[in-house]
Design a protein around this motif. Structure first.
Motif, PDB file in Angstrom:
ATOM      1  N   VAL A  56     -11.607  -3.969 -12.354  1.00 15.73           N
ATOM      2  CA  VAL A  56     -10.411  -3.285 -11.630  1.00 15.73           C
ATOM      3  C   VAL A  56      -9.426  -4.252 -11.316  1.00 15.73           C
ATOM      4  O   VAL A  56      -9.368  -5.400 -11.539  1.00 15.73           O
ATOM      5  CB  VAL A  56     -11.265  -3.028  -9.931  1.00 15.73           C
ATOM      6  CG1 VAL A  56     -12.301  -1.843 -10.144  1.00 15.73           C
ATOM      7  CG2 VAL A  56     -11.964  -4.254  -9.433  1.00 15.73           C
ATOM      8  N   GLU A  57      -8.319  -3.478 -11.143  1.00 17.17           N
ATOM      9  CA  GLU A  57      -7.011  -4.209 -10.819  1.00 17.17           C
ATOM     10  C   GLU A  57      -7.230  -5.229  -9.588  1.00 17.17           C
ATOM     11  O   GLU A  57      -6.981  -6.446  -9.524  1.00 17.17           O
ATOM     12  CB  GLU A  57      -6.066  -3.369 -10.405  1.00 17.17           C
ATOM     13  CG  GLU A  57      -4.726  -4.203 -10.769  1.00 17.17           C
ATOM     14  CD  GLU A  57      -3.537  -3.258 -10.995  1.00 17.17           C
ATOM     15  OE1 GLU A  57      -3.297  -2.260  -9.771  1.00 17.17           O
ATOM     16  OE2 GLU A  57      -2.634  -3.205 -11.908  1.00 17.17           O
ATOM     17  N   THR A  58      -7.644  -4.373  -8.267  1.00 17.39           N
ATOM     18  CA  THR A  58      -7.961  -5.384  -7.213  1.00 17.39           C
ATOM     19  C   THR A  58      -9.062  -4.639  -6.456  1.00 17.39           C
ATOM     20  O   THR A  58      -9.475  -3.474  -6.746  1.00 17.39           O
ATOM     21  CB  THR A  58      -6.721  -5.473  -6.247  1.00 17.39           C
ATOM     22  OG1 THR A  58      -6.425  -3.971  -5.793  1.00 17.39           O
ATOM     23  CG2 THR A  58      -5.489  -5.848  -7.074  1.00 17.39           C
ATOM     24  N   GLN A  91      -8.318  -0.367 -16.604  1.00 17.55           N
ATOM     25  CA  GLN A  91      -8.165  -0.160 -15.365  1.00 17.55           C
ATOM     26  C   GLN A  91      -8.054   1.379 -15.276  1.00 17.55           C
ATOM     27  O   GLN A  91      -8.085   2.334 -14.456  1.00 17.55           O
ATOM     28  CB  GLN A  91      -6.763  -0.743 -14.538  1.00 17.55           C
ATOM     29  CG  GLN A  91      -7.106  -1.975 -14.388  1.00 17.55           C
ATOM     30  CD  GLN A  91      -6.285  -3.276 -14.907  1.00 17.55           C
ATOM     31  OE1 GLN A  91      -5.028  -2.400 -15.423  1.00 17.55           O
ATOM     32  NE2 GLN A  91      -6.621  -4.214 -15.115  1.00 17.55           N
ATOM     33  N   PRO A 140      -4.396 -15.745  -5.686  1.00 18.79           N
ATOM     34  CA  PRO A 140      -3.970 -14.913  -6.830  1.00 18.79           C
ATOM     35  C   PRO A 140      -3.650 -13.627  -6.640  1.00 18.79           C
ATOM     36  O   PRO A 140      -4.444 -12.693  -6.993  1.00 18.79           O
ATOM     37  CB  PRO A 140      -5.297 -15.026  -8.003  1.00 18.79           C
ATOM     38  CG  PRO A 140      -6.334 -15.203  -7.011  1.00 18.79           C
ATOM     39  CD  PRO A 140      -5.975 -15.847  -5.621  1.00 18.79           C
ATOM     40  N   PHE A 141      -2.364 -13.045  -5.932  1.00 18.67           N
ATOM     41  CA  PHE A 141      -2.309 -11.810  -5.860  1.00 18.67           C
ATOM     42  C   PHE A 141      -1.689 -10.782  -6.960  1.00 18.67           C
ATOM     43  O   PHE A 141      -0.758 -11.509  -7.748  1.00 18.67           O
ATOM     44  CB  PHE A 141      -1.142 -11.754  -4.748  1.00 18.67           C
ATOM     45  CG  PHE A 141      -1.667 -12.060  -3.462  1.00 18.67           C
ATOM     46  CD1 PHE A 141      -2.315 -11.085  -2.750  1.00 18.67           C
ATOM     47  CD2 PHE A 141      -1.291 -13.186  -2.870  1.00 18.67           C
ATOM     48  CE1 PHE A 141      -2.673 -11.146  -1.373  1.00 18.67           C
ATOM     49  CE2 PHE A 141      -1.682 -13.659  -1.556  1.00 18.67           C
ATOM     50  CZ  PHE A 141      -2.441 -12.514  -0.715  1.00 18.67           C
ATOM     51  N   LYS A 142      -2.341  -9.988  -7.331  1.00 20.58           N
ATOM     52  CA  LYS A 142      -2.088  -9.115  -8.177  1.00 20.58           C
ATOM     53  C   LYS A 142      -0.364  -8.811  -8.279  1.00 20.58           C
ATOM     54  O   LYS A 142       0.253  -8.716  -9.396  1.00 20.58           O
ATOM     55  CB  LYS A 142      -2.695  -7.871  -8.323  1.00 20.58           C
ATOM     56  CG  LYS A 142      -2.417  -7.058  -9.578  1.00 20.58           C
ATOM     57  CD  LYS A 142      -3.118  -7.616 -10.818  1.00 20.58           C
ATOM     58  CE  LYS A 142      -2.701  -6.475 -11.917  1.00 20.58           C
ATOM     59  NZ  LYS A 142      -2.746  -7.552 -13.272  1.00 20.58           N
ATOM     60  N   HIS A 192       0.762  -1.406   0.067  1.00 18.31           N
ATOM     61  CA  HIS A 192       0.108   0.125  -0.040  1.00 18.31           C
ATOM     62  C   HIS A 192       0.904   1.263   0.017  1.00 18.31           C
ATOM     63  O   HIS A 192       2.112   1.369  -0.288  1.00 18.31           O
ATOM     64  CB  HIS A 192      -1.052   0.133   1.081  1.00 18.31           C
ATOM     65  CG  HIS A 192      -1.827  -1.371   1.307  1.00 18.31           C
ATOM     66  ND1 HIS A 192      -2.834  -1.635   0.228  1.00 18.31           N
ATOM     67  CD2 HIS A 192      -1.570  -2.286   1.900  1.00 18.31           C
ATOM     68  CE1 HIS A 192      -3.249  -2.768   0.665  1.00 18.31           C
ATOM     69  NE2 HIS A 192      -2.368  -3.329   1.332  1.00 18.31           N
ATOM     70  N   LEU A 232       0.537  -1.668  -8.411  1.00 20.64           N
ATOM     71  CA  LEU A 232       0.814  -2.904  -8.379  1.00 20.64           C
ATOM     72  C   LEU A 232       1.917  -3.418  -9.503  1.00 20.64           C
ATOM     73  O   LEU A 232       3.136  -4.257  -9.170  1.00 20.64           O
ATOM     74  CB  LEU A 232       0.031  -4.029  -8.029  1.00 20.64           C
ATOM     75  CG  LEU A 232      -1.065  -3.870  -6.935  1.00 20.64           C
ATOM     76  CD1 LEU A 232      -2.352  -4.460  -7.062  1.00 20.64           C
ATOM     77  CD2 LEU A 232      -0.335  -3.631  -5.551  1.00 20.64           C
ATOM     78  N   GLU A 276      -4.024   5.169  -0.782  1.00 22.32           N
ATOM     79  CA  GLU A 276      -4.348   3.950  -0.488  1.00 22.32           C
ATOM     80  C   GLU A 276      -3.800   3.179   0.644  1.00 22.32           C
ATOM     81  O   GLU A 276      -2.501   2.830   0.737  1.00 22.32           O
ATOM     82  CB  GLU A 276      -3.630   2.982  -1.875  1.00 22.32           C
ATOM     83  CG  GLU A 276      -4.597   1.939  -2.204  1.00 22.32           C
ATOM     84  CD  GLU A 276      -3.810   0.593  -1.697  1.00 22.32           C
ATOM     85  OE1 GLU A 276      -4.746   0.043  -0.733  1.00 22.32           O
ATOM     86  OE2 GLU A 276      -3.000   0.035  -2.180  1.00 22.32           O
ATOM     87  N   GLY A 335      -5.941  -3.861  -3.062  1.00 22.52           N
ATOM     88  CA  GLY A 335      -4.743  -3.905  -3.348  1.00 22.52           C
ATOM     89  C   GLY A 335      -3.983  -5.352  -3.224  1.00 22.52           C
ATOM     90  O   GLY A 335      -2.890  -5.698  -3.054  1.00 22.52           O
ATOM     91  N   ASP A 387      -5.976 -10.381  -7.307  1.00 22.66           N
ATOM     92  CA  ASP A 387      -6.144  -9.990  -8.944  1.00 22.66           C
ATOM     93  C   ASP A 387      -7.526 -10.107  -9.349  1.00 22.66           C
ATOM     94  O   ASP A 387      -7.849 -11.151  -9.296  1.00 22.66           O
ATOM     95  CB  ASP A 387      -5.083 -10.935  -9.731  1.00 22.66           C
ATOM     96  CG  ASP A 387      -4.965 -10.291 -11.267  1.00 22.66           C
ATOM     97  OD1 ASP A 387      -5.652  -9.460 -11.515  1.00 22.66           O
ATOM     98  OD2 ASP A 387      -4.429 -10.960 -11.837  1.00 22.66           O
TER      99      ASP A 387
END
Lengths: 521, 199
Positions: free
Chosen positions: B166-168, A408, A459-461, A299, A348, A303, B171, B174
């Motif tokens: 949206v991306e997330t 986005q 699934p982390f961006k 962050h 990100l 944010e 944060g 995904d």
């Protein structure tokens, strides 16, 4: 066209005057075509030109009729239009913003205009009126002015890039096969698709590996081509195709890399080559002389991340721990880079890009967790979930994402070109990442005396694009008052940082063992 | 002497008789509509509700628990899924934790041929969300699991916010691509786990 007729009898003179003036003023510019609505239907994509009236986009009803199946009839002296679909009837009147939908009045943001025989409606006609009457199901995306009809799919080309010591790889991935040819033009390689029935999911990109400096897209004879700008290090290239999903791969070799494999120096037309079931294995990365570890404090800026009951912000906790970890790592002579150096918002993708551009050996993202409700405690270490990364899913996903022209970025509205760069690059490092996660979790458990919450996958961006082992550490639950207090404590932060540092050391020792074991194969 | 009395009785009958008639024939609010009453030889099969499983959160954990609920039956996937999503947004009836932030509205819903459901939520799903990986996963998988478990036609779910990808959410996870079912955090005794990778 008769103006007298146009305005009928029901208007007062002021309105008549106003509309008359408007019509005269607008007639020449009404058809200025500067905006479009994109329609996605099946594998087809089409566009409807919009008409600008006083800076507001209008759409011709007849253009929509071609896609949405309804009937139009002019009624009562040509000043009213009836639109029917199934049991529904809509009545529109020229110069009025009220529309009758099944006898109920719906107000539009602008009046409906009848100009040169064409009925023009403001765009909110689509969600407010058509949505309720048309049989065909559709999704209207206002921001990107996209109309996605049920069952839409579009053949999009996604470009992926990865950099290895000996070569750089560009992968053009599409849902259905596209034949590409490559031509060399000076320092450029021009990749020409044989058909134009696709949209590149792409934006111009720059690279820093010396072999490829950038990829741009260019329109040539109404066809989009990809232009690869080669760098000083570029020597030769080769291409091959892969199936399921269809991919066209260009490997660009570094000068003097002595790379194996055929290396035709010039133009090769890419005939549908024998499909290789296994992609050529990537060369093992050279021994890690100079280690770089990228630490990502989660962050930042506006944010803020999650917040504790006492108001502690996740972004501050992550920064505190990241700074301490950086200091510890650097005290041992290894380079550590933070993805942000202050309290700012960083995308990100930029965080991962920083790790990739610096050829980091490890990427560690630091976060503080929160539950929706109720107290949880303890640290957790995550790596990217493989489920989300299986080839087929990611292909369909990438294609479908873009099928609706989603972006986005609000500024990119109307621009269907978007690149998923380094998309899912992490897939190749999942095993190492899981071992790194395991080691970190063990050290955290020991250091913090917490019960093992185990390593997890999601699934982390921020992890998807990392071209190195990458994990995300949740150091504790900030919405738990006790853990919030601990996280604010500098000693506790050092404790966490030390535990992570120890696990990095252990991981690297471990990896050098496994590498020497497997290097004989 | 007797006349007012008789009139009184007549009035009484009229008023209460009318009321009784009204209650008897009040539309919709009875469990079976008149149409069904006429149709039923097999009342069980014509009930206009179906049982669905809504995945809600549990306090202090990432565990999702399916709550069995009856929702009105619809004959299209589109309407049925909307009904289910609206029930999910409304929150649990049992002692579970709501997963969708307060104020969130369902703006739109669409499924593609490939089995991807596009669910468009209002901005509150982001602005009223407390964040945290666990919190985010709770919200996302409650939506994804609820849709994919109840509707086998739905293979994965793309979450949109205010008509946009949206991306997330906050944060972490995904959302730029559709999310697939993950029952690893779903309580297994209530919900048989689907074999991994079953399409």
């Amino acid at each position: 066209m008769s103006l007298r007729k146009t305005f009928g009898r029901g208007f007062d003179s002021r309105r008549l005057h106003h509309s008359f003036l408007l019509l005269i003023l607008l007639a020449p510019i009404a058809f200025a075509q500067d905006q479009t609505v994109t329609i996605f239907e099946g594998s087809k994509k089409s566009q409807i030109q919009l008409q600008d009236i006083e800076g507001v986009p209008f759409i011709k009803i007849s253009d929509l009729q071609a896609h949405l199946e309804f009937q139009l009839h002019t009624v009562v002296g040509n000043q009213n239009l009836s639109l029917t679909s199934g049991n529904h009837t809509v009545i529109l009147s020229a110069n009025r913003s009220l529309v009758s939908v099944d006898q109920k009045l719906v107000s539009l943001s602008r009046p409906v205009y009848l100009i040169q025989g064409s009925w023009l409606v403001p765009l909110d006609f689509i969600p407010r009126v058509l949505k309720t009457v048309v049989q065909k199901r559709f999704l209207w995306l206002e921001n990107s002015k996209s109309l996605m009809l049920g069952d839409a799919q579009s053949n999009q080309v996604v470009l992926k890039y990865s950099s290895e010591p000996a070569f750089s790889r560009l992968v053009f991935q599409s849902l259905s096969p596209v034949v590409f040819t490559v031509q060399a033009e000076g320092a450029w390689l021009i990749v020409v698709p044989a058909s134009d029935e696709f949209s590149p999911n792409f934006q111009n990109a720059a690279f820093e590996d010396g072999i490829v400096s950038g990829v741009i897209i260019e329109k040539r004879e109404s066809r989009k081509v990809f232009k690869i700008q080669t760098g000083a290090e570029f020597e030769s290239y080769r291409t091959f195709e892969l199936k399921e999903p269809p991919r066209f791969v260009i490997d660009l070799y570094r000068r003097g890399s002595g790379s194996a494999g055929p290396k035709p120096a010039v133009e090769i037309p890419v005939a549908p080559v024998e499909t290789q079931s296994v992609p050529p294995t990537l060369l093992p990365s050279t021994t890690l002389q100079k280690k770089v570890i990228v630490i990502d404090p989660g962050h930042g800026g506006t944010e803020t991340g999650a917040a504790g009951p006492e108001g502690t912000l996740e972004k501050d906790v992550t920064m505190g721990i990241a700074r301490k970890l950086k200091a510890i790592i650097e005290s041992t002579g290894t380079r550590a880079i933070l993805t942000r150096d202050g309290d700012q918002m960083i995308s990100l993708d930029d965080r991962t890009a920083k790790a990739n551009n610096n050829k980091a050996n490890l990427f560690i993202s630091i976060h503080a967790n929160a539950t929706v409700r109720g107290k949880a405690r303890g640290a957790e270490t995550y790596f990217l979930s493989a489920k989300a990364t299986d080839d087929e899913a990611r292909n369909i996903a990438a294609v479908e994402n873009n099928a609706i022209g989603l972006s986005q970025d609000a500024t990119a509205v109307g621009d269907e070109l978007k690149l998923i760069l380094w998309d899912m690059a992490q897939t190749e490092y999942l095993e190492e990442s899981s071992r790194l996660a395991e080691t970190i979790q063990q050290e955290l458990n020991t250091a913090l005396g917490i019960s093992n919450r185990g390593i997890k996958q999601a699934p982390f961006k921020v992890l998807t694009g990392a071209t190195m082992p990458a994990v995300l550490v949740e150091v504790g639950f900030i919405n738990n008052p006790e853990e919030e207090k601990l996280m604010n404590d500098a000693d506790y932060q050092i404790k966490i940082a030390t535990a992570i540092y120890r696990s990095i050391q252990r991981f690297q020792n471990l990896e050098s063992v496994t590498q020497s074991k497997t290097s004989g194969q | 002497m007797n006349r007012p009395f008789i009139i009184g009785i007549l009035l009484f009958l009229l008023v209460f008789g009318g009321l009784f008639y009204f209650i008897k024939h009040r539309p919709v609010e009875t469990e079976h509509s008149p149409v069904e009453t006429i149709l039923k030889p097999e009342p069980q099969e014509i009930r206009r509700v179906i049982q669905v499983k809504l995945f809600f959160g549990t306090p202090g954990s990432a565990v999702l628990v399916p709550e069995k609920r009856e929702v009105p039956f619809h004959d299209t996937l589109h309407s049925q899924a909307r009904e289910v999503l609206i029930a999910l947004i409304a929150g649990p009836k049992e002692k579970l934790v709501p997963t969708i932030p307060a104020g969130t509205k369902l703006l739109d819903f669409l499924t593609s041929k490939g089995g991807t459901a596009y669910v468009d939520f209002s901005g509150e799903i982001v602005s009223n969300h407390g964040g945290g990986t666990t919190g985010e996963m709770t919200t996302i998988y409650s939506i994804v699991n609820t849709l994919t478990v109840n509707f086998p036609q739905i293979h994965d779910v793309q979450i949109l916010v205010d008509d946009r990808a949206v991306e997330t959410l906050k944060g972490h996870m995904d959302l730029s691509r559709p999310v697939r079912q993950d029952l690893s955090q779903a309580r297994k005794e209530n919900e048989p786990q689907k074999p991994e990778g079953s399409l």
